[in-house]
Scaffold this active site. Structure first.
Site, PDB file in Angstrom:
ATOM      1  N   SER A  41      77.641  14.577  28.327  1.00 23.09           N
ATOM      2  CA  SER A  41      77.747  13.148  28.066  1.00 23.09           C
ATOM      3  C   SER A  41      79.113  12.836  27.478  1.00 23.09           C
ATOM      4  O   SER A  41      79.728  13.691  26.820  1.00 23.09           O
ATOM      5  CB  SER A  41      76.662  12.715  27.075  1.00 23.09           C
ATOM      6  OG  SER A  41      76.901  11.400  26.591  1.00 23.09           O
TER       7      SER A  41
ATOM      8  N   THR B  84      65.782  20.764  35.341  1.00 25.95           N
ATOM      9  CA  THR B  84      65.026  20.349  34.167  1.00 25.95           C
ATOM     10  C   THR B  84      65.301  18.883  33.864  1.00 25.95           C
ATOM     11  O   THR B  84      66.321  18.331  34.276  1.00 25.95           O
ATOM     12  CB  THR B  84      65.374  21.209  32.935  1.00 25.95           C
ATOM     13  OG1 THR B  84      66.695  20.893  32.483  1.00 25.95           O
ATOM     14  CG2 THR B  84      65.280  22.697  33.256  1.00 25.95           C
TER      15      THR B  84
ATOM     16  N   THR C  59      72.356   3.581  34.339  1.00 21.73           N
ATOM     17  CA  THR C  59      71.138   2.783  34.287  1.00 21.73           C
ATOM     18  C   THR C  59      69.963   3.621  34.780  1.00 21.73           C
ATOM     19  O   THR C  59      69.879   3.938  35.968  1.00 21.73           O
ATOM     20  CB  THR C  59      71.271   1.528  35.168  1.00 21.73           C
ATOM     21  OG1 THR C  59      72.427   0.796  34.770  1.00 21.73           O
ATOM     22  CG2 THR C  59      70.036   0.652  35.048  1.00 21.73           C
TER      23      THR C  59
ATOM     24  N   TYR D 118      72.803  13.791  18.739  1.00 23.50           N
ATOM     25  CA  TYR D 118      72.989  13.807  20.190  1.00 23.50           C
ATOM     26  C   TYR D 118      74.418  14.209  20.552  1.00 23.50           C
ATOM     27  O   TYR D 118      74.644  15.073  21.412  1.00 23.50           O
ATOM     28  CB  TYR D 118      72.663  12.431  20.756  1.00 23.50           C
ATOM     29  CG  TYR D 118      72.817  12.313  22.254  1.00 23.50           C
ATOM     30  CD1 TYR D 118      71.868  12.850  23.108  1.00 23.50           C
ATOM     31  CD2 TYR D 118      73.909  11.652  22.808  1.00 23.50           C
ATOM     32  CE1 TYR D 118      72.006  12.738  24.492  1.00 23.50           C
ATOM     33  CE2 TYR D 118      74.056  11.529  24.175  1.00 23.50           C
ATOM     34  CZ  TYR D 118      73.100  12.079  25.014  1.00 23.50           C
ATOM     35  OH  TYR D 118      73.252  11.963  26.376  1.00 23.50           O
TER      36      TYR D 118
ATOM     37  N   LYS E 207      75.684  17.539  22.688  1.00 25.80           N
ATOM     38  CA  LYS E 207      76.414  17.497  23.953  1.00 25.80           C
ATOM     39  C   LYS E 207      77.773  18.198  23.839  1.00 25.80           C
ATOM     40  O   LYS E 207      78.241  18.828  24.800  1.00 25.80           O
ATOM     41  CB  LYS E 207      76.593  16.050  24.420  1.00 25.80           C
ATOM     42  CG  LYS E 207      75.271  15.386  24.823  1.00 25.80           C
ATOM     43  CD  LYS E 207      74.586  16.141  25.954  1.00 25.80           C
ATOM     44  CE  LYS E 207      73.342  15.435  26.434  1.00 25.80           C
ATOM     45  NZ  LYS E 207      72.682  16.144  27.560  1.00 25.80           N
TER      46      LYS E 207
ATOM     47  N   ASP F 174      57.497  22.120  28.101  1.00 25.55           N
ATOM     48  CA  ASP F 174      58.111  21.465  26.947  1.00 25.55           C
ATOM     49  C   ASP F 174      59.267  22.351  26.491  1.00 25.55           C
ATOM     50  O   ASP F 174      59.055  23.417  25.902  1.00 25.55           O
ATOM     51  CB  ASP F 174      57.096  21.298  25.820  1.00 25.55           C
ATOM     52  CG  ASP F 174      57.689  20.595  24.603  1.00 25.55           C
ATOM     53  OD1 ASP F 174      58.902  20.269  24.624  1.00 25.55           O
ATOM     54  OD2 ASP F 174      56.949  20.381  23.618  1.00 25.55           O
TER      55      ASP F 174
END
Length: 278
Positions: free
Chosen positions: A147, A16, A194, A160, A164, A67
């Site tokens: 993350s 995904t 990046t 966010y 995570k 979605d």
């Protein structure tokens, strides 16, 4: 629903957040191994182009638009992938959004959308795959992309970071519950990579600030993709419930702070110790 297709030789990998950045690199890494890849993301020309590129590696590749903010779409994704190419052996939950908004300006709707895409979708896809593999009596692997924000708060990222951190605990919970069925669940936690994402754009100043690490460079999508492929593969067969930090050493410490001492003070060097003892 139509019967599941017979799985082709090699593994079937469902990814995904596949249309760009880390997700696209993960798809490519598995295609290089000859795996069948089902790439899922919002409908876009980038998703179509990715699948066309994957075909050059000689393995089957499929686009599966969805979605993942829609709970029904997320819950049905694994079955849809199975209808295309047989039950997935590997699931990589890479979809994620990062709309930078100060906490004092956060709305319930935005908070919920970030949790829905970043955490709830991963829960629904993982549970669906576990049911499918358990019923079939076959092993599998799930890799969640988390993350460094799970460990460190930052301005504008409360939603966010919370998502995570939740995804890392979901990883451990799934590992405990699915492990007895031969399903390994791990996470790879990238530092700044990046990706030039149109979905999650960042400013140059932000990129420069979060790229500081002991190895002196930001990550590239291929750095993460190779780790995901290894974690999902046979060489990591005794790994589950783990979070692999892949961040150039950023989570180990920082090189950004200046040296704050001119040298040893007298007390640090032990000066006067004899007098104090006597």
């Amino acid at each position: 629903m139509s019967p599941h297709a017979e799985p082709p030789p090699g593994r079937h990998v469902l990814v995904t957040g596949a249309a760009g950045g880390i997700g696209a690199a993960v798809c490519t890494a598995f295609a290089e191994e000859g795996c069948t890849v089902t790439a899922s993301d919002l409908p876009s020309a980038a998703l179509t182009e990715l699948v066309a590129r994957l075909g050059a590696y000689g393995a089957a590749a499929h686009a599966l638009p969805a979605d993942l903010a829609d709970a029904e779409a997320a819950a049905a994704l694994v079955e849809r992938a199975a209808d295309l190419a047989g039950p997935p052996d590997v699931l990589v939950n890479g979809a994620g959004i990062y709309p930078a908004v100060p906490l004092a300006e956060m709305t319930a709707e935005l908070w919920d959308r970030v949790q829905d895409v970043n955490v709830r979708a991963a829960m629904l896809t993982s549970a669906a795959l576990a049911r499918l593999l358990t019923d079939a009596g076959t092993p599998g692997a799930i890799v969640n992309i988390t993350s460094g924000a799970a460990l460190r708060a930052r301005f504008g990222a409360a939603h966010y970071s919370a998502s995570k951190a939740a995804l890392e605990m979901l990883t451990r919970s799934c590992a405990v519950e699915f492990g007895p069925h031969g399903i390994r669940v791990n996470a790879v936690s990238p530092g700044f990579v990046t990706v030039d994402s149109a979905v999650n754009p960042v400013t140059e100043d932000y990129a420069a600030a979060v790229s500081v690490n002991p190895l002196g460079r930001p990550g590239e999508p291929d750095d993460i993709a190779r780790a995901v492929r290894w974690v999902a593969g046979p060489e990591a067969s005794w790994m589950t419930g783990s979070v692999v930090r892949l961040d150039g050493g950023a989570s180990a410490g920082t090189t950004a702070l200046p040296r704050h001492w001119p040298g040893l003070s007298g007390a640090q060097a032990g000066a006067g110790r004899e007098e104090a003892v006597s």
